[in-house]
Design a protein around this motif. Structure first.
Motif, PDB file in Angstrom:
ATOM      1  N   ALA A  42      32.118  19.907  75.636  1.00 16.98           N
ATOM      2  CA  ALA A  42      31.833  18.532  75.242  1.00 16.98           C
ATOM      3  C   ALA A  42      30.678  18.503  74.249  1.00 16.98           C
ATOM      4  CB  ALA A  42      31.478  17.705  76.472  1.00 16.98           C
ATOM      5  N   THR A  43      30.757  17.587  73.300  1.00 14.64           N
ATOM      6  CA  THR A  43      29.685  17.395  72.338  1.00 14.64           C
ATOM      7  C   THR A  43      28.797  16.265  72.825  1.00 14.64           C
ATOM      8  OG1 THR A  43      30.999  15.841  71.069  1.00 14.64           O
ATOM      9  CG2 THR A  43      31.141  18.168  70.427  1.00 14.64           C
ATOM     10  N   LEU A  44      27.689  16.042  72.169  1.00 17.91           N
ATOM     11  CA  LEU A  44      26.775  14.987  72.586  1.00 17.91           C
ATOM     12  C   LEU A  44      27.447  13.614  72.578  1.00 17.91           C
ATOM     13  CD1 LEU A  44      23.969  14.173  73.509  1.00 17.91           C
ATOM     14  CD2 LEU A  44      23.311  14.007  71.119  1.00 17.91           C
ATOM     15  N   GLY A  51      34.730   7.963  77.141  1.00 15.67           N
ATOM     16  CA  GLY A  51      36.076   7.511  76.841  1.00 15.67           C
ATOM     17  C   GLY A  51      36.379   7.419  75.363  1.00 15.67           C
ATOM     18  N   SER A  52      35.435   7.765  74.505  1.00 12.11           N
ATOM     19  CA  SER A  52      35.646   7.608  73.069  1.00 12.11           C
ATOM     20  C   SER A  52      36.590   8.687  72.541  1.00 12.11           C
ATOM     21  CB  SER A  52      34.324   7.676  72.324  1.00 12.11           C
ATOM     22  OG  SER A  52      33.771   8.953  72.439  1.00 12.11           O
ATOM     23  N   PRO A  53      37.341   8.356  71.475  1.00 15.24           N
ATOM     24  CA  PRO A  53      38.237   9.360  70.900  1.00 15.24           C
ATOM     25  C   PRO A  53      37.441  10.480  70.248  1.00 15.24           C
ATOM     26  CG  PRO A  53      38.206   7.391  69.555  1.00 15.24           C
ATOM     27  CD  PRO A  53      37.408   7.089  70.788  1.00 15.24           C
TER      28      PRO A  53
END
Length: 71
Positions: A42-44, A51-53
């Motif tokens: 995962a990125t920041l 939930g963001s694309p």
């Protein structure tokens, strides 16, 4: 009321504590991991907004549009 000596000792103690805490942490240069296992981490922005694309992949570095010098 605090005396000047107590204030100075307290200030020096807090300064020494601050310097000591600032020195804690990971040593060595920072780097972006390139191994295959790091590709799915995962990125920041993913951690902040779960939930963001996923953002689009970044485009390769743009080449210079300046004309080359003749030799």
């Amino acid at each position: 009321m605090l005396k000047v000596h107590q204030i100075l000792v307290s200030a020096l103690g807090l300064a020494a504590l601050g310097v000591g805490l600032a020195g804690c942490g990971q040593r060595g240069p920072l780097y972006l991991p390139t191994e295959p296992a790091a590709a799915n981490r995962a990125t920041l922005p993913d951690l902040i907004r779960p939930g963001s694309p996923a953002p689009a992949e970044t485009a390769p570095a743009a080449t210079s549009s300046a004309p080359e010098r003749a030799k």
